[in-house]
Design an enzyme around this catalytic site. Structure first.
Site, short mmCIF file in Angstrom:
data_model
loop_
_atom_site.label_atom_id
_atom_site.label_comp_id
_atom_site.label_asym_id
_atom_site.label_seq_id
_atom_site.Cartn_x
_atom_site.Cartn_y
_atom_site.Cartn_z
CG ASP A 1 -2.15 0.84 1.04
OD1 ASP A 1 -3.15 0.61 1.72
OD2 ASP A 1 -2.09 1.75 0.18
C1 GLC Z 1 -4.24 4.28 -0.07
C2 GLC Z 1 -5.15 3.16 0.33
C3 GLC Z 1 -5.28 2.08 -0.71
C4 GLC Z 1 -5.13 2.69 -2.10
C5 GLC Z 1 -3.71 3.21 -2.22
C6 GLC Z 1 -3.46 3.89 -3.57
O1 GLC Z 1 -3.52 4.76 1.02
O2 GLC Z 1 -4.92 2.51 1.58
O3 GLC Z 1 -6.57 1.48 -0.52
O4 GLC Z 1 -5.38 1.70 -3.09
O5 GLC Z 1 -3.39 4.13 -1.18
O6 GLC Z 1 -4.21 5.07 -3.65
#
Ligand code: GLC
Length: 737
Positions: free
Chosen positions: A295
């Site tokens: 993430d």
């Molecule tokens: C965010 C979220 C995740 C998302 C990623 C990209 O912090 O936790 O769900 O897909 O970043 O935006």
């Protein structure tokens, strides 16, 4: 195993391709560019030609375009990093994306295309109801179709990978991300995970209507302490295996192309550094053949989580644990080379990760068609079919929680529409709205009621108050129109940003000003319909008694107004049922139906409030009356290897045609582990014409429906007494060897 096979084929092919290369005349196209070869052959050949630096760059993702997601600190980037594996693409058309792809392919020695991903959670531009609402439709086919529409709009706009579906089982509404998932039940979440993967990926990832899916956030993120986002989670191995892992196993079995590791610490080991879950469970036990992306900054966050001293150690821990691609923080780009040189990371592990990423790029057809066709907007987004589907999904997601004295469907001359959501369109979209725009929302509920009823009914409008704060200056106007009306519709709820990421709330209650507005207009003495626009289960204990009818519309997307008007007029018979429990008060949280047995089921209750929730999982009313017959099973004793077809008749005894969902539960009152008091094992939704009846069947397979997994993930099936339940019906079943 799949990856091991791929490694072996790489080694074998490296040798063979070297020989074959010698056999190829100079200038012949290299094997990896031959679309007639298998993906594994192409991966092996390409990998054999790459330098270590080229390989490491493939393991990184950066961002491109204007980051409009409030939760990820809006920043604009057009940073071009030659050779990088992927970008999160924030624009809504293919032009910038194609220009970067062209620039990449002009400089890439081996012509490896970029992979563009984006958060498409409940639609790309046609915004559907939030996933928590979609689950309340109990219509997996519809959920899959909605994901297919999102895939079509995304792919045709330059995005071939979506960070969706979010399949974190969540039981604490204080956690804002409860909006993004499918509720509290592992089986329901598993079914919707499979439907979403099928909708996104279709039958051919290279299709211009398909995208790669991403199961997230692996795993247990919904247990963040106190509902506070990003917090550590303590989850017992037993709960991990019987509650939080099943949706991921289902999604992997459904062929999900990627998985995203979560932010949270899991029992002392952060998800992004969790070798047991990422490698031993996901890649080895479940044979997951795709790749794992961290993430946002989750690799670097291992430092703040106390398991890495610096970015280099964070890179080592995440990569060794099984995270293949690093999102945004460049830990891999800056440090994997040194870690390989120091012998801490074997090249074989680099090759394994790169192979997983290249395989997806081949499957997506990016080597043959690296550019998205640059279609005009009206040929790729908000298409009539897309909006029809969004309407249908909104209609089926809305839940009639209360309808005393049959107040609904509306039958009145003058109706007062009151509240901060009465004439609001923006906050019908919800969190994670991708490229959804307020102007795409087809009218507020006030607009749509006038359209729905025409001259048959007069509608008066007053906001009455804002979403929060303490300005009561609008109360008088609200009371004034209430005096003129026969029925009041109170439209209350949450703003988009009050749920989703980084949106934890200490209470599930609506802001006091909204409750005060309702209490104030109640004094006028007219019947009240409460309509709720929200991204989480709410605390309604003070306002529920003031309302004659309550409709939970969630954040219903761009067609929510039309769908709600259809329900209030009776054109649509509501069929939604809750996929998450509504507690009586926040103090009951966490509260959900499938808890393990209490030592003293009749004691230990709260002294100050009732212990039962306000609305249970599966609750939802209809304008008609569905009468359930007795549960029938052909025999009450079966062997482990036998199947059993249970059935129940449901009669539509009212005057409205309608759709009914039957939930089938199983309980195992005596087992070698303590199991939940009951577990959802199947559900089915059918249309039943007024005055007719339908038979619902449940094909019970003991190994699937009666077995359990233990804390090590081993599945067991024990003989003994089980019960099958539908609503208040319960039937006993003996399982023998
Ligand atoms: C965010 C979220 C995740 C998302 C990623 C990209 O912090 O936790 O769900 O897909 O970043 O935006």
């Amino acid at each position: 195993m799949k990856t091991l096979f791929r490694i072996c084929s790489i080694v074998l092919f490296f040798g063979l391709s070297f020989l074959l290369d010698c056999a190829y005349p100079a200038g012949e196209i290299p094997l990896y560019k031959d679309a007639g070869r298998t993906v594994d052959e192409r991966v092996a050949d390409l990998l054999s030609r790459m330098t270590l630096e080229e390989k490491i760059l493939q393991l990184n993702q950066y961002i491109l375009g204007e980051n409009s997601n409030v939760n990820n600190i809006g920043e604009v980037s057009d940073t071009f990093i030659p050779g990088i594996g992927s970008y999160i693409y924030f624009n809504d058309n293919a032009v910038l994306r194609n220009s970067l792809q062209r620039r990449e392919l002009e400089v890439s020695r081996l012509g490896i295309p970029l992979l563009f991903g984006f958060d498409v959670i409940h639609g790309f531009r046609t915004i559907f109801p939030i996933p928590l609402a979609q689950a309340c439709s109990w219509n997996p086919e519809l959920v899959g179709q909605a994901c297919a529409v999102a895939a079509q709009e995304a792919r045709m706009s330059g995005v071939e990978w979506v960070f969706s579906p979010m399949i974190d089982v969540a039981r604490d509404g204080r956690w804002g991300r409860v909006a993004e998932g499918y509720g509290e039940d592992p089986y329901a979440t598993s079914v919707f995970a499979v439907a979403a993967v099928g909708g996104y990926q279709g039958s051919d990832l290279s299709s211009p209507r398909s995208v790669a899916a991403c199961l997230k956030h692996f795993v247990g993120y919904g247990l963040s302490q106190g509902g506070r986002d990003y917090e550590a989670t303590d989850v017992s191995p037993q709960a991990l295996w019987d509650t939080y892992l099943p949706p991921y196993e289902a999604g992997v079995c459904a062929g999900a192309a990627t998985v995203m590791s979560a932010f949270n610490d899991i029992n002392g080991t952060p998800a992004a550094a969790n070798h047991y879950l990422l490698t031993e469970v996901l890649k080895e036990k479940w044979d997951f053949g795709g790749f794992v992306v961290a993430d946002w900054n989750a690799v670097e966050q291992l430092i703040s989580q106390g398991v890495a001293a610096d970015k280099k150690e964070a890179a080592y821990k995440a990569f060794a644990a099984g995270v293949d691609m690093d999102m945004k923080d460049f830990c891999y780009k800056d440090h994997l080379g040194a870690l390989v040189a120091e012998g801490k990371i074997p090249v074989a592990r680099i090759d394994e990760a790169v192979a997983n990423i290249l395989a997806l790029k081949f499957r997506l057809g990016l080597f043959e068609q690296p550019y998205a066709v640059e279609l005009p907007e009206d040929e790729r987004i908000l298409l009539p079919y897309n909006k029809e589907l969004a309407t249908k999904m909104a209609e089926e997601s809305m839940v009639l929680l209360k309808n005393d004295n049959g107040l609904l469907p509306l039958c009145a001359k003058t109706v007062a529409v009151i509240g901060p959501m009465a004439d609001n369109q923006e906050h019908m979209l919800g969190s994670w709205t991708a490229h959804g725009r307020v102007e795409d929302v087809e009218g507020s509920i006030y607009d749509n009621l006038q359209k729905e009823f025409g001259k048959k009914m007069d509608f008066l409008y007053a906001a009455g108050c804002g979403f929060d704060g303490d300005d009561r200056s609008g109360f008088a106007e609200a009371r004034a129109i209430a005096e003129q009306a026969d029925v009041l519709i109170l439209c209350l709820g949450e703003k988009n940003a009050w749920s989703g990421e980084n949106a934890s709330r200490s209470t599930l209650a609506l802001p006091a000003i909204q409750e005060a507005l309702l209490q104030d207009v109640k004094k006028v003495g007219k019947p009240i319909v409460l309509v709720l626009f929200n991204g989480r289960p709410l605390e309604l204990c003070r306002i529920e008694p003031l309302c004659d009818a309550i409709v939970e519309v969630w954040q219903p997307g761009i067609m929510g107004g039309k769908a709600l008007a259809g329900i209030l007029s009776g054109r649509i018979n509501p069929s939604g049922k809750l996929s998450i429990t509504f507690p009586l008060t926040t103090g009951q949280v966490p509260i959900y139906y499938n808890t393990r047995q209490s030592a003293r089921p009749f004691q230990g209750k709260y002294q100050d409030i009732p212990t039962e929730p306000l609305y249970a999982f599966g609750h939802g009313l209809s304008y008609t009356t569905f009468e359930y017959g007795d549960l029938y099973l052909p025999k009450d004793t079966i062997r482990k290897n036998e199947k059993l077809r249970l059935e129940i008749q449901v009669t539509n005894a009212g005057n409205f045609d309608g759709k009914e969902t039957v939930h089938w539960f199983v309980s195992d009152p005596t087992c070698s582990i303590s199991r939940p008091v009951k577990e959802l094992k199947f559900f089915e939704k059918q249309f039943i014409e007024a005055g007719t009846c339908r038979t619902f069947y449940f094909e019970l397979i003991p190994e699937r429906d009666l077995s359990f997994v233990n804390a090590q993930g081993e599945r067991f099936l024990e003989t003994g007494t089980y019960y099958v339940m539908v609503k208040d019906k319960k039937i006993k079943l003996e399982l023998i060897d």
